[in-house]
Motif scaffolding. Sequence first.
Motif, short mmCIF file in Angstrom:
data_model
loop_
_atom_site.label_atom_id
_atom_site.label_comp_id
_atom_site.label_asym_id
_atom_site.label_seq_id
_atom_site.Cartn_x
_atom_site.Cartn_y
_atom_site.Cartn_z
N ARG A 35 45.68 -50.72 107.21
CA ARG A 35 44.23 -50.49 107.24
C ARG A 35 43.61 -51.50 108.20
O ARG A 35 43.61 -52.71 107.93
N PRO A 61 48.12 -44.92 111.70
CA PRO A 61 47.73 -43.52 111.94
C PRO A 61 46.81 -43.02 110.82
O PRO A 61 47.18 -42.99 109.66
N GLY A 62 45.59 -42.68 111.20
CA GLY A 62 44.62 -42.20 110.23
C GLY A 62 43.91 -43.28 109.45
O GLY A 62 43.00 -42.98 108.66
N THR A 63 44.27 -44.54 109.67
CA THR A 63 43.66 -45.63 108.90
C THR A 63 43.12 -46.73 109.80
O THR A 63 42.91 -47.86 109.34
N HIS A 65 39.92 -47.85 111.67
CA HIS A 65 38.49 -47.54 111.62
C HIS A 65 37.76 -48.29 112.73
O HIS A 65 37.88 -49.52 112.83
N THR A 85 33.68 -44.50 114.18
CA THR A 85 34.10 -43.47 113.23
C THR A 85 33.68 -43.78 111.80
O THR A 85 33.74 -42.91 110.93
#
Length: 257
Positions: A35, A61-63, A65, A85
Motif C-alpha cells: 500500500r 498493483p491496484g494499491t 494511490h 486517484t
Amino acid sequence: MMDRRDVTAALAALSLGAIRPALALSEPAPERPLRIAMLLYPGMTALDVVGPQAFLAGLSPGTLHLVAKAEGPVPSDTGLSLLATTSLAACPGDLDVLFVPGGDGTPAQMRDPEIRAFLRDRAARAGWVASVCTGSLILGAAGLLEGYRATSHWCVRDAVLPLLGAEPVDERVVFDRNRVTAAGVSAGLDLGLALAARLRGADYARTSQLVAAYAPQPPFRAGTPEEAGPAITEAARRILETLTTDARAAARDLQRR
C-alpha cells in the motif's frame, strides 16, 4: 515486444515471489501488493513522482494511490498535470510507503495545516516515510524529520533542513530508521530503486533497473555545485532563489509557533 503495462505486470509477478532474492537488503515484507500513497499538490515537480513511481508500481498493483486534496488533475511546476486517484480523506490509514515529492509548491505545502496533519497521521503507522528533493521540507514541516539525518535539493539542504530539526546530509539517498530522503529531482530514480530493494530484495531492484535501462551517462558533469563550478551554480541559484527564500521563511514561521 512488451509494452509498459506488460512490464509493470511482470515486475508485479516478480515482487510476489516469481524470484526469491538471495541478497535481500533487509527482511522482505509479506508477499502481497504493498500500500503506497504518493502525495500530489499544485506546483510539485512531476519527475519527483514519476521517477520513483516507475520502480514502485510493480510492488503495488491496484494499491498505489496518487493522493491529493481532491481527485482529478493536479498541475506540476512545469504545467504537466498528474491525475490524483484518491483524496486525502479516502487515503488508506495504514501504508507501507508514504511518499512526498518536492517542487516550487513546497513552501505552500509547508504552511498548509491540512497537509501537515495528513502526513503526521499516515506517517504514524507507515512502514516507510519517503521524499524526493524539497519534499523533505514538507515532511520536516510536519515534524517528521526532527532528529533524523536527511537530504534535499542542494539549494535548501543545509540552509532549511536544520530549521526543521533534521541533520542535513550531502548524499544522494539517505536512510535513517524508517525515513528515506533523496536529493534533487533525478535522485528520485535512485530512491525508487533503493526502496524497492529494501521492500523486495536486491534482485528485484536490479531487474527493475535493467527493465528501465537505467544506466545514466549524462552529457555534462554539472549535477552538483562542485561539478558545475561557480558561474553555473550562481545561475542556478538565481533560478531557485524564490523557492529557497520562501521555503526558509516557511520554516522560520513554523519555528515561531
